[in-house]
Design a protein around this motif. Structure first.
Motif, PDB file in Angstrom:
ATOM      1  N   VAL A   1       0.704  -1.047  -0.020  1.00  0.00           N
ATOM      2  CA  VAL A   1       0.078   0.027  -0.053  1.00  0.00           C
ATOM      3  C   VAL A   1       0.784   1.313   0.061  1.00  0.00           C
ATOM      4  CG1 VAL A   1      -1.683   1.278   1.243  1.00  0.00           C
ATOM      5  CG2 VAL A   1      -1.796  -1.205   1.176  1.00  0.00           C
ATOM      6  N   ALA A   2       1.838   1.373   0.814  1.00  0.00           N
ATOM      7  CA  ALA A   2       2.753   2.344   0.984  1.00  0.00           C
ATOM      8  C   ALA A   2       3.417   2.597  -0.136  1.00  0.00           C
ATOM      9  CB  ALA A   2       3.711   2.190   2.122  1.00  0.00           C
ATOM     10  N   ARG A   3       3.707   1.761  -1.080  1.00  0.00           N
ATOM     11  CA  ARG A   3       4.622   1.743  -2.349  1.00  0.00           C
ATOM     12  C   ARG A   3       3.908   1.805  -3.565  1.00  0.00           C
ATOM     13  NH1 ARG A   3      10.404   0.799  -1.524  1.00  0.00           N
ATOM     14  NH2 ARG A   3      10.866   0.391   0.486  1.00  0.00           N
ATOM     15  N   GLY A   4       2.576   1.670  -3.562  1.00  0.00           N
ATOM     16  CA  GLY A   4       1.496   1.945  -4.511  1.00  0.00           C
ATOM     17  C   GLY A   4       1.467   0.725  -5.390  1.00  0.00           C
ATOM     18  N   ALA A   5       1.892  -0.432  -4.854  1.00  0.00           N
ATOM     19  CA  ALA A   5       1.727  -1.574  -5.693  1.00  0.00           C
ATOM     20  C   ALA A   5       0.623  -2.490  -5.034  1.00  0.00           C
ATOM     21  CB  ALA A   5       3.045  -2.457  -5.277  1.00  0.00           C
TER      22      ALA A   5
ATOM     23  N   SER B   1       0.136 -14.626 -12.471  1.00  0.00           N
ATOM     24  CA  SER B   1       1.603 -14.368 -12.321  1.00  0.00           C
ATOM     25  C   SER B   1       1.926 -12.766 -12.491  1.00  0.00           C
ATOM     26  CB  SER B   1       2.206 -15.074 -13.645  1.00  0.00           C
ATOM     27  OG  SER B   1       1.913 -16.387 -13.920  1.00  0.00           O
ATOM     28  N   ALA B   2       3.234 -12.465 -12.308  1.00  0.00           N
ATOM     29  CA  ALA B   2       3.790 -11.159 -11.933  1.00  0.00           C
ATOM     30  C   ALA B   2       5.117 -11.312 -12.409  1.00  0.00           C
ATOM     31  CB  ALA B   2       3.606 -10.535 -10.725  1.00  0.00           C
ATOM     32  N   THR B   3       5.748 -10.225 -13.062  1.00  0.00           N
ATOM     33  CA  THR B   3       7.284 -10.291 -13.425  1.00  0.00           C
ATOM     34  C   THR B   3       7.646  -8.756 -13.416  1.00  0.00           C
ATOM     35  OG1 THR B   3       8.581 -10.840 -15.483  1.00  0.00           O
ATOM     36  CG2 THR B   3       6.544  -9.661 -15.758  1.00  0.00           C
ATOM     37  N   LEU B   4       9.203  -8.854 -13.269  1.00  0.00           N
ATOM     38  CA  LEU B   4       9.920  -7.679 -13.216  1.00  0.00           C
ATOM     39  C   LEU B   4      10.657  -7.340 -14.313  1.00  0.00           C
ATOM     40  CD1 LEU B   4      10.859  -8.253  -9.440  1.00  0.00           C
ATOM     41  CD2 LEU B   4       9.263  -6.389 -10.129  1.00  0.00           C
TER      42      LEU B   4
ATOM     43  N   LEU C   1      15.760   1.065 -12.864  1.00  0.00           N
ATOM     44  CA  LEU C   1      14.732   0.547 -11.907  1.00  0.00           C
ATOM     45  C   LEU C   1      13.719  -0.672 -12.285  1.00  0.00           C
ATOM     46  CD1 LEU C   1      13.680   4.271 -10.678  1.00  0.00           C
ATOM     47  CD2 LEU C   1      15.309   2.559  -9.477  1.00  0.00           C
ATOM     48  N   LEU C   2      13.479  -1.610 -11.568  1.00  0.00           N
ATOM     49  CA  LEU C   2      12.671  -2.588 -11.896  1.00  0.00           C
ATOM     50  C   LEU C   2      11.070  -2.310 -12.087  1.00  0.00           C
ATOM     51  CD1 LEU C   2      14.282  -5.937 -10.106  1.00  0.00           C
ATOM     52  CD2 LEU C   2      14.594  -5.056 -12.855  1.00  0.00           C
ATOM     53  N   ASP C   3      10.712  -2.219 -13.018  1.00  0.00           N
ATOM     54  CA  ASP C   3       9.181  -2.065 -12.980  1.00  0.00           C
ATOM     55  C   ASP C   3       8.573  -3.450 -13.075  1.00  0.00           C
ATOM     56  OD1 ASP C   3       9.456   0.601 -13.888  1.00  0.00           O
ATOM     57  OD2 ASP C   3      10.269  -0.250 -15.722  1.00  0.00           O
ATOM     58  N   LEU C   4       7.302  -3.414 -13.085  1.00  0.00           N
ATOM     59  CA  LEU C   4       6.432  -4.574 -12.404  1.00  0.00           C
ATOM     60  C   LEU C   4       5.204  -5.052 -13.496  1.00  0.00           C
ATOM     61  CD1 LEU C   4       5.721  -6.838 -10.369  1.00  0.00           C
ATOM     62  CD2 LEU C   4       4.522  -4.908  -9.143  1.00  0.00           C
TER      63      LEU C   4
ATOM     64  N   LEU D   1       0.263  -2.760 -15.510  1.00  0.00           N
ATOM     65  CA  LEU D   1       1.745  -2.207 -15.661  1.00  0.00           C
ATOM     66  C   LEU D   1       2.147  -1.066 -14.638  1.00  0.00           C
ATOM     67  CD1 LEU D   1       4.654  -2.370 -16.882  1.00  0.00           C
ATOM     68  CD2 LEU D   1       3.677  -0.472 -18.762  1.00  0.00           C
ATOM     69  N   LEU D   2       2.820  -1.347 -13.763  1.00  0.00           N
ATOM     70  CA  LEU D   2       3.292  -0.524 -12.730  1.00  0.00           C
ATOM     71  C   LEU D   2       4.666  -0.026 -12.719  1.00  0.00           C
ATOM     72  CD1 LEU D   2       1.864  -2.441  -9.645  1.00  0.00           C
ATOM     73  CD2 LEU D   2       0.933  -0.690 -11.055  1.00  0.00           C
ATOM     74  N   HIS D   3       4.783   1.253 -13.312  1.00  0.00           N
ATOM     75  CA  HIS D   3       6.225   1.934 -13.081  1.00  0.00           C
ATOM     76  C   HIS D   3       6.931   2.335 -11.913  1.00  0.00           C
ATOM     77  CE1 HIS D   3       8.565   5.854 -13.959  1.00  0.00           C
ATOM     78  NE2 HIS D   3       9.250   5.105 -14.839  1.00  0.00           N
ATOM     79  N   ASN D   4       8.231   1.813 -11.972  1.00  0.00           N
ATOM     80  CA  ASN D   4       9.025   2.051 -10.503  1.00  0.00           C
ATOM     81  C   ASN D   4       9.239   3.458 -10.702  1.00  0.00           C
ATOM     82  OD1 ASN D   4      10.740   2.277  -8.653  1.00  0.00           O
ATOM     83  ND2 ASN D   4      11.491   0.044  -8.802  1.00  0.00           N
ATOM     84  N   THR D   5       8.986   4.474  -9.696  1.00  0.00           N
ATOM     85  CA  THR D   5       9.243   5.861  -9.730  1.00  0.00           C
ATOM     86  C   THR D   5      10.481   6.144  -8.850  1.00  0.00           C
ATOM     87  OG1 THR D   5       7.779   6.215  -7.824  1.00  0.00           O
ATOM     88  CG2 THR D   5       6.628   6.446 -10.154  1.00  0.00           C
ATOM     89  N   GLY D   6      10.878   5.062  -8.248  1.00  0.00           N
ATOM     90  CA  GLY D   6      12.265   5.433  -7.660  1.00  0.00           C
ATOM     91  C   GLY D   6      12.051   4.679  -6.327  1.00  0.00           C
TER      92      GLY D   6
END
Length: 567
Positions: A135-139, A151-154, A162-165, A182-187
């Protein structure tokens, strides 16, 4: 021809003892109140060194009970350290992927759930203890709606280090969008949902169960231009290949590429099975040669092997390769089990939908194991001892005993798993490569490794990946079978996602090479003023790694390669 290695079932001896879900659990007894199909298509796991001690551990998901982290003791056995690892989870977990999402040097975990409203993101403290921070990290993907995530993948699709999801979902939603996202890793491991903006929304047109039917996905550079593309394997003819446009968006190139013809895509593996330097795709599905007509778009035509022709074109060589009939397939992986230098193939199968009569002929099917014989696959399950007849779902490969050959872990739905130890694969030579990124993501996911055992000889390639085989993930280290030889490996070439290239020469056989992304020892991405000095210094190095001399300076002060696959 030398005798094939044999896989030995060492599950009990290794201390692995759990049931993926207990059918007597009251939660699952009331099947009329519990979505039937998702329950009987669940069960995942991942291999990785979660505590950093050099031995590969196991993480497995369960329904109705907390997940389990098995710590590898290093003596062939495992211990359940779930409590000390902080795994007091009470959600129905399903798929899992492992990678260093915050680039702090340890493996984190993203876990999907079914019949729940959210997924889990487990952040590793470096000692193998996890805290849940989705929750804290938006995932978490928590909007109050019940989901059926698989399934999920990085992977780093935008090349920012940075690894996206990417996540998948298979459900029977009557309306609304798919929760495949598709979740973009913002940092630092924080995420934003960019599914629609990136053009990878998996919501299908109206039709039979067409709202959300994706099972497995993976990022992979399929055409050698240095970008990570997205392959999504989906049920009911909805599989997709999305080409990366390089600007944060993707284009659906499925039909033009000649892929996506699988009627019931479920599991996925990617590897160069024919030795031409290009990654090929294998998709598991359902094969039924006496399928009753008129029951919709499923169950007739079996698995798919798509051979990569280059130029974003693939050829369906399923029958030529002999891998169409896998019964009712799920998890799958390419692996070189006999270390002879080519990729063999394994897949789980079987289905056991409670109270459904049509599936009975698939109840006792044996795992399919194919040996690669010059690009044609020979079924050798009986010969090599892979004889599990459970309702296999997840599957992953690993070298849990650090002896140089690949072992196999199979997850059975509503049953016990199987750990198969490879006995004899290391009679041929081998090389493992562990990538550690600095400009690229810490795991080096997306790096292409080219191993040339002898000067002027054929090369072997592998893409470091956190891809899903269906609910499950192999360990990250790249494994190469070398056959027999007396001389060191002539060259190991690494093309990093950042664009940096490195060569290692005269690498010992039967060893693990830990490759750090850098220009020279202690020098990581020098300032422009020192760039040519660094190149000159590297020219004096007689062995070890070097930067390719033809590279050019670009904006980010990294060296862009002319061919990320180094063919």
């Amino acid at each position: 021809m030398a005798a094939d290695p044999v896989f030995t079932n060492v599950t009990a001896a290794a201390g692995i003892d759990y049931v993926q879900f207990d059918t007597t659990n009251p939660v699952f007894r009331a099947l009329d109140e519990f979505p039937l199909e998702q329950t009987w298509m669940s069960g995942g796991g991942a291999a990785g060194d979660f505590d950093g001690d050099g031995w590969t551990d196991l993480y497995v998901t369960r329904l109705g009970e907390t997940d389990i982290l098995y710590r590898n003791r290093g003596d062939g056995t495992f211990e359940d350290v779930s409590v000390s690892a902080g795994l007091d989870l009470d959600l129905a977990s399903n798929g899992v992927t492992a990678g260093d999402i915050d680039n702090d040097g340890d493996l984190d975990l993203y876990v999907t759930t079914i019949h729940e409203t959210r997924n889990l993101l487990l952040i590793n403290d470096g000692q193998g203890r996890f805290s849940e921070q989705a929750v804290a990290r938006g995932a978490a993907l928590d909007d109050g709606e019940v989901k059926w995530n698989y399934s999920a993948t990085l992977g780093d699709y935008d090349g920012d280090g940075l690894l996206d999801l990417n996540t998948t979902e298979w459900g029977q939603r009557s309306e609304g969008n798919s929760y495949a996202r598709l979740l973009h890793n913002t940092g630092d491991g924080n995420f934003e949902d960019v599914t629609v903006a990136a053009g990878v929304d998996m919501t299908a047109p109206p039709g039979y169960r067409a709202k959300t039917t994706s099972f497995t996905s993976r990022f992979s550079d399929l055409d050698g231009d240095g970008r990570a593309y997205l392959v999504v394997v989906s049920d009911f003819g909805n599989s997709k290949l999305f080409w990366n446009n390089g600007d944060g968006t993707f284009t659906d190139g499925t039909a033009a590429a000649g892929v996506g013809t699988d009627q019931n895509g479920m599991g996925l593996t990617i590897g160069d099975y024919d030795g031409d330097g290009r990654p090929d795709l294998f998709v598991t599905a359902i094969y039924d040669d006496d399928h009753p007509p008129g029951l919709g778009n499923w169950g007739d035509t079996g698995n798919r092997l798509y051979r990569n022709l280059g130029g974003r074109q693939f050829d369906d060589v399923t029958d030529l390769a002999g891998v169409r009939d896998g019964s009712w397939g799920w998890g799958t992986s390419f692996l070189d089990f006999d270390n002879d230098g080519d990729l063999d193939l394994v897949m789980t199968n079987g289905v056991d939908f409670a109270r459904v009569a049509f599936d009975t002929k698939w109840h006792d099917d044996t795992v399919r194991f194919w040996r690669n014989d010059d690009g044609v696959f020979t079924e050798v399950s009986d010969l090599v001892g892979v004889d599990d007849t459970g309702s296999g779902k997840g599957l992953f490969t690993l070298d849990y005993d650090n002896d140089g050959d690949l072992d196999l872990f199979i997850i059975n739905n509503a049953g016990q798993p199987v750990l198969y130890r490879n006995d004899g694969g290391n009679e041929n030579d081998w090389l493992n490569v562990q990538t550690v990124g600095s400009i690229s993501n810490r795991d080096g996911i997306g790096a292409w490794i080219t191993v040339t055992p002898t000067l002027g000889g054929d090369s072997l390639v592998w893409e470091v990946n956190a891809g899903s085989n269906f609910l499950s993930q192999n360990e990250l280290a790249a494994h190469f079978g070398l056959g027999l030889g007396d001389d060191p490996v002539y060259r190991v070439h690494i093309a990093w996602p950042s664009g940096l290239e490195q060569d290692y020469f005269n690498v010992s056989r039967n060893s693990t090479l830990t490759a750090y992304e850098q220009l020279a020892t202690g020098t990581i991405v020098p300032e422009p003023a020192s760039w040519l000095l660094a190149l000159a210094a590297l020219a004096t190095i007689a062995s070890g790694h070097r930067l390719k001399a033809h590279c050019q300076i670009v904006g980010q002060k990294v060296c862009r390669r002319p061919s990320p696959h180094a063919r």
